[in-house]
Scaffold this motif. Structure first.
Motif, PDB file in Angstrom:
ATOM      1  N   CYS A 466       0.850  -1.201   0.000  1.00 53.93           N
ATOM      2  CA  CYS A 466       0.000   0.000   0.000  1.00 53.93           C
ATOM      3  C   CYS A 466       0.880   1.244   0.000  1.00 53.93           C
ATOM      4  O   CYS A 466       1.768   1.384   0.846  1.00 53.93           O
ATOM      5  CB  CYS A 466      -0.916  -0.021   1.215  1.00 53.93           C
ATOM      6  N   HIS A 468       1.059   5.764  -0.937  1.00 54.14           N
ATOM      7  CA  HIS A 468       0.290   7.010  -0.939  1.00 54.14           C
ATOM      8  C   HIS A 468       0.718   7.888  -2.104  1.00 54.14           C
ATOM      9  O   HIS A 468       0.896   9.098  -1.969  1.00 54.14           O
ATOM     10  CB  HIS A 468       0.456   7.748   0.390  1.00 54.14           C
ATOM     11  N   GLY A 471      -1.785   7.393  -7.454  1.00 57.19           N
ATOM     12  CA  GLY A 471      -3.013   6.631  -7.696  1.00 57.19           C
ATOM     13  C   GLY A 471      -3.214   6.322  -9.174  1.00 57.19           C
ATOM     14  O   GLY A 471      -2.526   6.864 -10.055  1.00 57.19           O
ATOM     15  N   PRO A 473      -6.126   5.976 -12.285  1.00 56.28           N
ATOM     16  CA  PRO A 473      -7.520   6.255 -12.673  1.00 56.28           C
ATOM     17  C   PRO A 473      -8.313   4.952 -12.801  1.00 56.28           C
ATOM     18  O   PRO A 473      -7.782   3.907 -13.187  1.00 56.28           O
ATOM     19  CB  PRO A 473      -7.380   6.959 -14.023  1.00 56.28           C
ATOM     20  N   LYS A 474      -9.632   5.031 -12.488  1.00 56.21           N
ATOM     21  CA  LYS A 474     -10.470   3.834 -12.511  1.00 56.21           C
ATOM     22  C   LYS A 474     -10.514   3.191 -13.898  1.00 56.21           C
ATOM     23  O   LYS A 474     -10.554   1.974 -14.037  1.00 56.21           O
ATOM     24  CB  LYS A 474     -11.888   4.217 -12.070  1.00 56.21           C
ATOM     25  N   GLN A 477      -7.441   0.843 -14.377  1.00 53.41           N
ATOM     26  CA  GLN A 477      -7.106  -0.191 -13.404  1.00 53.41           C
ATOM     27  C   GLN A 477      -7.226  -1.600 -13.982  1.00 53.41           C
ATOM     28  O   GLN A 477      -6.570  -2.521 -13.508  1.00 53.41           O
ATOM     29  CB  GLN A 477      -8.030  -0.051 -12.175  1.00 53.41           C
ATOM     30  N   GLU A 519      -6.753  -1.631  -5.545  1.00 55.65           N
ATOM     31  CA  GLU A 519      -7.670  -0.601  -5.076  1.00 55.65           C
ATOM     32  C   GLU A 519      -6.923   0.711  -5.130  1.00 55.65           C
ATOM     33  O   GLU A 519      -5.879   0.865  -4.494  1.00 55.65           O
ATOM     34  CB  GLU A 519      -8.145  -0.891  -3.655  1.00 55.65           C
ATOM     35  N   SER A 520      -7.449   1.646  -5.903  1.00 58.36           N
ATOM     36  CA  SER A 520      -6.704   2.895  -6.100  1.00 58.36           C
ATOM     37  C   SER A 520      -7.669   4.028  -6.363  1.00 58.36           C
ATOM     38  O   SER A 520      -8.767   3.836  -6.898  1.00 58.36           O
ATOM     39  CB  SER A 520      -5.734   2.741  -7.276  1.00 58.36           C
ATOM     40  N   GLU A 521      -7.222   5.229  -5.990  1.00 56.24           N
ATOM     41  CA  GLU A 521      -7.981   6.439  -6.241  1.00 56.24           C
ATOM     42  C   GLU A 521      -6.973   7.538  -6.533  1.00 56.24           C
ATOM     43  O   GLU A 521      -6.009   7.727  -5.764  1.00 56.24           O
ATOM     44  CB  GLU A 521      -8.825   6.799  -5.016  1.00 56.24           C
ATOM     45  N   PRO A 522      -7.125   8.250  -7.635  1.00 51.43           N
ATOM     46  CA  PRO A 522      -6.145   9.286  -7.978  1.00 51.43           C
ATOM     47  C   PRO A 522      -5.935  10.273  -6.841  1.00 51.43           C
ATOM     48  O   PRO A 522      -6.881  10.771  -6.239  1.00 51.43           O
ATOM     49  CB  PRO A 522      -6.783   9.965  -9.200  1.00 51.43           C
ATOM     50  N   LYS A 524      -4.703   9.565  -3.938  1.00 45.36           N
ATOM     51  CA  LYS A 524      -4.731   8.955  -2.607  1.00 45.36           C
ATOM     52  C   LYS A 524      -3.909   7.676  -2.512  1.00 45.36           C
ATOM     53  O   LYS A 524      -3.859   7.063  -1.453  1.00 45.36           O
ATOM     54  CB  LYS A 524      -6.170   8.656  -2.207  1.00 45.36           C
ATOM     55  N   SER A 526      -2.382   3.699  -3.942  1.00 41.21           N
ATOM     56  CA  SER A 526      -2.856   2.418  -4.474  1.00 41.21           C
ATOM     57  C   SER A 526      -2.511   1.303  -3.505  1.00 41.21           C
ATOM     58  O   SER A 526      -1.509   1.375  -2.774  1.00 41.21           O
ATOM     59  CB  SER A 526      -2.232   2.122  -5.841  1.00 41.21           C
TER      60      SER A 526
END
Length: 536
Positions: A466, A468, A471, A473-474, A477, A519-522, A524, A526
């Motif tokens: 994990c 920080h 991230g 993009p959805k 992924q 699991e990832s969010e730009p 924030k 992955s």
């Protein structure tokens, strides 16, 4: 020279669908032509059948013709002759001779002298007999009905021959026919509730009764045709009225018309079969169009995918070339400086460290490329052995710590003791790739967590990394595990890489019958999670 772009999916689809539509039009026209042929054949069949039936009907009616003689009503007076005196006398021989003379003629009252002579003889004998014996009644009946019919016939039958019921019925029938002939002097086919055929010639009438006509029509009708008769032809024969019908002249006397209509096959039946056939043709063409479109879509996607792979391979070659050239150039420069002896001891020590780091980097890069090639070709040999995963992960993290320290990144470990069957080198290679990516894409001074755990219920163990960082993009992924794929342009500009690291990690996990998830969010970070069965 610019590369020619392949035709678009729409153009390829039209290239297939237009011939299909053309084929559909020809099929449609062929079905219509086939239906026209069936209509013509059926109409020809009905035409032939009605002509044959008209001839058969004429033959049967000719065989059923009945003829009888009529009489004037009221009677027409005859000429007076000496024979009239015999009728008033009692000379039985003279009366019998007059009764038997065919040319006896009519009396001045218009009555047949033969019938009057027979009645006079009966009157002379009535005193000695209550009724006529059969041998005398039959000749008298024949005389008054067939040979000399007159207004006296009904009287003789009703009064003198009361027991002759069939003869009475026959005479009543003849009177009905004679009345119809007077109503229809033109003769021919007459319809008064039932069909009747009449022909008048002088004082004689030829006729075919309704029973004979009905029986003949019933035999012609069968269960396939509706049959009826008219004096004149009618319009609307053929298949225009929705059914197949035809007419033919029955050559009998002045003639009349026989009409037949098919009850088995009609325009509606043919149209129904035609619609079904058209539906089948349209359905088949629709299925062919859908299958063609699906096949073309798959082909188009495959070609597009191949182009993307070729582009990614080109990018991969460029990236590998760059990844190799940079460390090799650094190693050569530092090695030349060390060889010249012009480097201070502290600097020489740093050069040795950098040379070792770049060498390890080259070794990892070459190892990834070679392993990827082996896996793609199916030549990779997996060494599944029992191993201590917590120790393996801790050793790998120690190897990657110098690289993380250069960016001030902290590697945090949460390791549970786990023992499982796995290829230790492959697992370490997968973790190295995940940590390398996490370090490259994480900002300075950030934290990267490495978690090792297990699930007793599902009999599996998990390894998570994990970070920080930026991230993912959805929309990308699902593609990051593809061969040679690298995330968007911004990340490619900011980081180096070959695009085979995550693809190699996925191959390693799948070789252990495991799975990989992200699991990832730009903005924030992955989390990559590898799940392996305890016994691979």
């Amino acid at each position: 020279m610019a590369r020619r772009r392949p035709p678009s999916l729409l153009v390829a689809w039209l290239a297939v669908v237009i011939p299909l539509l053309t084929l559909g039009v020809f099929a449609w026209r062929g079905i219509e032509a086939q239906a026209d042929v069936i209509r013509r054949e059926k109409q020809a069949e009905v035409d032939s059948e009605v002509k044959r039936s008209a001839k058969e009907l004429a033959r049967r009616l000719q065989e059923s013709v009945t003829e009888f003689q009529t009489f004037p009503d009221p009677p027409r007076p005859g000429s007076a002759t000496p024979e009239d005196a015999i009728l008033d006398g009692s000379d039985r021989e003279a009366l019998a001779a007059l009764r038997d003379r065919p040319d006896a003629g009519l009396s001045p009252a218009g009555l047949p002298r033969r019938v009057l002579a027979a009645l006079r003889l009966m009157d002379l004998d009535s005193s000695s007999r209550e009724s006529l014996p059969p041998e005398e009644a039959k000749p008298l009946l024949r005389l008054v009905t067939d040979e000399c019919p007159s207004v006296l016939t009904s009287v003789v039958i009703d009064k003198l021959l009361p027991a002759s019921e069939p003869e009475r019925t026959s005479w009543q029938k003849r009177e009905e026919i004679a009345a119809a002939a007077r109503r229809h002097p033109e003769g021919g086919l007459v319809s008064e509730g039932d069909y009747l055929w009449l022909e008048t010639a002088g004082d004689r009438i030829r006729y075919v009764g309704s029973e004979a006509i009905s029986e003949a029509l019933r035999d012609l009708r069968g269960d396939q045709y509706q049959v009826w008769l008219t004096r004149e032809p009618i319009q609307g024969n053929g298949s225009s009225a929705g059914v197949f019908s035809s007419s033919a002249n029955v050559e009998m006397g002045s003639g009349f018309w026989l009409h037949m209509r098919s009850l088995v096959l009609s325009e509606l039946v043919i149209d129904g079969a035609l619609r079904n056939q058209k539906r089948w043709a349209a359905s088949l063409l629709g299925v062919a169009a859908v299958v063609s479109f699906g096949g073309l879509s798959m082909l188009h996607r495959t070609l597009r995918r191949e182009r993307q792979l070729n582009e990614m391979k080109s990018q991969f070659v460029a990236s590998v070339s760059h990844e190799l050239r940079a460390p090799v150039a650094s190693i050569r420069l530092m090695a030349d400086a060390l060889e010249a002896g012009k480097v201070a001891p502290e600097t020489a020590k740093e050069f040795h460290r950098l040379i070792a780091r770049e060498g390890a980097r080259l070794s990892t890069l070459v190892g990834n490329v070679l392993d990827h090639a082996r896996i793609e070709q199916g030549r990779k040999v997996w060494k599944m052995e029992a191993c201590d995963l917590s120790s393996l992960v801790a050793d790998t993290v120690r190897v990657m710590e110098p690289l993380a320290q250069e960016k001030g990144i902290t590697l945090k470990q949460e390791l549970l003791p786990v023992e499982a069957t796995a290829d230790a080198d492959a697992v370490q290679q997968a973790l190295v790739n995940l940590l390398d990516n996490a370090i490259k894409f994480s900002p300075q001074g950030s934290l990267i967590a490495i978690v090792l755990g297990y699930d007793d219920e599902r009999r599996c163990w998990r390894l998570s990394v994990c970070d920080h960082g930026l991230g993912i993009p959805k929309g990308e992924q699902t593609r990051i595990f593809e061969r040679f794929y690298r995330p968007g342009d911004e990340l490619r500009r900011e980081t180096q890489g070959t695009g085979i690291g995550l693809s190699l990690v996925k191959s390693i996990v799948e070789a252990h019958r495991g799975s990989i998830a992200v699991e990832s969010e730009p903005g924030k970070g992955s989390t990559f999670t590898l799940t392996f069965p305890l016994s691979a």
